[in-house]
Scaffold this motif. Structure first.
Motif, PDB file in Angstrom:
ATOM      1  N   ASP A  64      -8.080   0.337  -3.355  1.00 33.94           N
ATOM      2  CA  ASP A  64      -7.886   1.084  -2.312  1.00 33.94           C
ATOM      3  C   ASP A  64      -7.632   0.428  -1.081  1.00 33.94           C
ATOM      4  O   ASP A  64      -8.157  -1.174  -1.046  1.00 33.94           O
ATOM      5  CB  ASP A  64      -9.397   1.598  -1.735  1.00 33.94           C
ATOM      6  CG  ASP A  64      -9.834   2.906  -2.706  1.00 33.94           C
ATOM      7  OD1 ASP A  64      -9.105   3.252  -3.952  1.00 33.94           O
ATOM      8  OD2 ASP A  64     -10.811   3.207  -3.125  1.00 33.94           O
ATOM      9  N   HIS A  65      -6.469   0.612  -0.174  1.00 35.89           N
ATOM     10  CA  HIS A  65      -5.829  -0.013   0.849  1.00 35.89           C
ATOM     11  C   HIS A  65      -7.604   0.625   1.892  1.00 35.89           C
ATOM     12  O   HIS A  65      -7.389   1.867   2.095  1.00 35.89           O
ATOM     13  CB  HIS A  65      -4.997   1.248   1.457  1.00 35.89           C
ATOM     14  CG  HIS A  65      -3.978   0.940   2.110  1.00 35.89           C
ATOM     15  ND1 HIS A  65      -4.295  -0.769   2.917  1.00 35.89           N
ATOM     16  CD2 HIS A  65      -3.941   1.199   3.621  1.00 35.89           C
ATOM     17  CE1 HIS A  65      -3.701  -0.843   4.019  1.00 35.89           C
ATOM     18  NE2 HIS A  65      -3.154   0.970   4.495  1.00 35.89           N
TER      19      HIS A  65
ATOM     20  N   ALA B 234      -6.874   7.463  -0.977  1.00 35.32           N
ATOM     21  CA  ALA B 234      -6.463   5.939   0.144  1.00 35.32           C
ATOM     22  C   ALA B 234      -5.570   6.027  -0.588  1.00 35.32           C
ATOM     23  O   ALA B 234      -5.047   6.463  -2.289  1.00 35.32           O
ATOM     24  CB  ALA B 234      -7.688   5.066   0.187  1.00 35.32           C
ATOM     25  N   ALA B 235      -4.506   5.356  -0.358  1.00 38.95           N
ATOM     26  CA  ALA B 235      -3.918   4.432  -0.469  1.00 38.95           C
ATOM     27  C   ALA B 235      -4.435   3.508  -1.513  1.00 38.95           C
ATOM     28  O   ALA B 235      -5.292   2.568  -1.252  1.00 38.95           O
ATOM     29  CB  ALA B 235      -2.780   3.862   0.289  1.00 38.95           C
ATOM     30  N   ILE B 236      -2.695   3.357  -2.510  1.00 40.40           N
ATOM     31  CA  ILE B 236      -2.898   2.600  -3.465  1.00 40.40           C
ATOM     32  C   ILE B 236      -1.972   0.990  -3.371  1.00 40.40           C
ATOM     33  O   ILE B 236      -1.462   0.960  -2.485  1.00 40.40           O
ATOM     34  CB  ILE B 236      -2.150   2.867  -4.778  1.00 40.40           C
ATOM     35  CG1 ILE B 236      -2.585   4.248  -5.743  1.00 40.40           C
ATOM     36  CG2 ILE B 236      -2.364   1.493  -6.342  1.00 40.40           C
ATOM     37  CD1 ILE B 236      -1.622   4.909  -6.726  1.00 40.40           C
TER      38      ILE B 236
ATOM     39  N   ASP C 281      -6.035  10.814  -3.821  1.00 40.21           N
ATOM     40  CA  ASP C 281      -5.119  10.377  -2.773  1.00 40.21           C
ATOM     41  C   ASP C 281      -6.866  10.210  -1.580  1.00 40.21           C
ATOM     42  O   ASP C 281      -5.741  10.775  -0.739  1.00 40.21           O
ATOM     43  CB  ASP C 281      -4.808  11.797  -3.037  1.00 40.21           C
ATOM     44  CG  ASP C 281      -3.348  12.114  -4.272  1.00 40.21           C
ATOM     45  OD1 ASP C 281      -3.365  10.795  -3.991  1.00 40.21           O
ATOM     46  OD2 ASP C 281      -2.906  13.282  -3.978  1.00 40.21           O
TER      47      ASP C 281
ATOM     48  N   ALA D  43       1.248  -1.550   0.130  1.00 41.05           N
ATOM     49  CA  ALA D  43       0.589   0.156   0.258  1.00 41.05           C
ATOM     50  C   ALA D  43       0.483   1.386   0.180  1.00 41.05           C
ATOM     51  O   ALA D  43       1.590   0.950   0.671  1.00 41.05           O
ATOM     52  CB  ALA D  43      -0.545   0.126   1.279  1.00 41.05           C
TER      53      ALA D  43
ATOM     54  N   SER E  58      -4.601  -2.493  -9.103  1.00 36.02           N
ATOM     55  CA  SER E  58      -4.947  -2.151  -7.908  1.00 36.02           C
ATOM     56  C   SER E  58      -5.882  -1.250  -7.379  1.00 36.02           C
ATOM     57  O   SER E  58      -7.625  -1.363  -7.254  1.00 36.02           O
ATOM     58  CB  SER E  58      -3.916  -0.328  -8.355  1.00 36.02           C
ATOM     59  OG  SER E  58      -4.997  -0.263  -9.233  1.00 36.02           O
TER      60      SER E  58
ATOM     61  N   THR F 242       1.227   5.802  -1.179  1.00 35.64           N
ATOM     62  CA  THR F 242       0.829   7.354  -1.275  1.00 35.64           C
ATOM     63  C   THR F 242       2.413   7.552  -1.786  1.00 35.64           C
ATOM     64  O   THR F 242       3.353   7.030  -1.311  1.00 35.64           O
ATOM     65  CB  THR F 242      -0.082   7.775  -0.454  1.00 35.64           C
ATOM     66  OG1 THR F 242       0.045   8.417   0.840  1.00 35.64           O
ATOM     67  CG2 THR F 242      -1.004   6.889  -0.201  1.00 35.64           C
TER      68      THR F 242
ATOM     69  N   LYS G 263     -13.146   4.014  -5.864  1.00 37.38           N
ATOM     70  CA  LYS G 263     -11.589   4.886  -6.600  1.00 37.38           C
ATOM     71  C   LYS G 263     -11.844   5.564  -5.697  1.00 37.38           C
ATOM     72  O   LYS G 263     -10.812   6.863  -6.393  1.00 37.38           O
ATOM     73  CB  LYS G 263     -12.381   5.394  -7.276  1.00 37.38           C
ATOM     74  CG  LYS G 263     -13.167   4.526  -8.766  1.00 37.38           C
ATOM     75  CD  LYS G 263     -13.342   4.299  -9.915  1.00 37.38           C
ATOM     76  CE  LYS G 263     -14.428   3.039 -10.813  1.00 37.38           C
ATOM     77  NZ  LYS G 263     -15.095   3.656 -11.848  1.00 37.38           N
ATOM     78  N   LYS G 264     -11.580   5.520  -4.325  1.00 36.31           N
ATOM     79  CA  LYS G 264      -9.978   7.009  -3.488  1.00 36.31           C
ATOM     80  C   LYS G 264      -8.844   7.169  -4.073  1.00 36.31           C
ATOM     81  O   LYS G 264      -8.346   7.688  -4.058  1.00 36.31           O
ATOM     82  CB  LYS G 264     -10.566   6.250  -2.076  1.00 36.31           C
ATOM     83  CG  LYS G 264     -12.230   6.588  -1.144  1.00 36.31           C
ATOM     84  CD  LYS G 264     -12.183   6.167  -0.076  1.00 36.31           C
ATOM     85  CE  LYS G 264     -13.775   6.171   0.363  1.00 36.31           C
ATOM     86  NZ  LYS G 264     -14.131   6.026   1.703  1.00 36.31           N
ATOM     87  N   ARG G 265      -8.275   5.647  -4.788  1.00 35.56           N
ATOM     88  CA  ARG G 265      -6.972   6.591  -5.312  1.00 35.56           C
ATOM     89  C   ARG G 265      -6.864   7.063  -6.127  1.00 35.56           C
ATOM     90  O   ARG G 265      -5.658   7.188  -5.668  1.00 35.56           O
ATOM     91  CB  ARG G 265      -6.359   4.825  -4.947  1.00 35.56           C
ATOM     92  CG  ARG G 265      -7.307   4.067  -6.271  1.00 35.56           C
ATOM     93  CD  ARG G 265      -6.610   2.303  -5.961  1.00 35.56           C
ATOM     94  NE  ARG G 265      -7.222   1.812  -7.717  1.00 35.56           N
ATOM     95  CZ  ARG G 265      -8.546   1.799  -7.540  1.00 35.56           C
ATOM     96  NH1 ARG G 265      -9.738   1.859  -6.475  1.00 35.56           N
ATOM     97  NH2 ARG G 265      -8.817   1.148  -8.380  1.00 35.56           N
TER      98      ARG G 265
END
Length: 144
Positions: free
Chosen positions: A122-123, A102-104, A100, A34, A120, A36, A95-97
């Motif tokens: 979202d963490h 959520a961490a990828i 920014d 995970a 990939s 960012t 799809k928050k990653r």
């Protein structure tokens, strides 16, 4: 007599398959990452041990922490539910990653000398098909 022999054979074969699944995880390496711009975490599960690294450049030599038998059994059960050939096609539920939020995160499994990797996600919000395994891995990191 034939019925008894058939029943005994079924029990023996069933327990052998169950042990095979566990030994499959014993010979499997699971890697969860995970990251960012300001956060990096790499978790590796192998041979009943957990190692965590927070350095991208790989200079950190993490020491392995033993995984308790009860936790290992949960990991085995979660691993058994995953269709490895479908791992690369799983759809991320959020799809928050992309902004920014959520961490990828990625999950990579090396099983029987073949590598399976997820797309990939979202963490903290993995696809449902791997949710139990990913959540258990992250829970182990939080407790150690």
């Amino acid at each position: 007599m034939k019925t008894v022999l058939a029943l005994v054979a079924t029990v023996i074969l069933g327990s052998t398959c169950s042990n095979k699944k566990q030994s499959d995880l014993d010979n499997t390496v699971i890697e969860y990452t995970a990251n960012t711009r300001g956060f990096y975490q790499k978790i590796i599960l192998a041979n009943h041990k957990l190692s965590v690294s927070s350095e991208r450049n790989g200079t950190e030599k993490p020491t392995g922490t033993a995984i308790a038998d009860a936790d290992w059994k949960e990991l085995v059960m979660a691993f058994q539910t995953i269709e490895l050939n479908d791992l690369a096609t799983l759809k991320a539920p959020t799809k928050k990653r992309f902004h920014d939020g959520a961490a990828i995160a990625n999950l990579k499994i090396v099983h029987q000398e073949k590598t399976y990797q997820s797309t990939s996600f979202d963490h903290g919000t993995p696809p449902k098909e791997i949710e139990k395994l990913v959540n258990k891995i992250n829970a182990l990191v939080e407790t150690n």
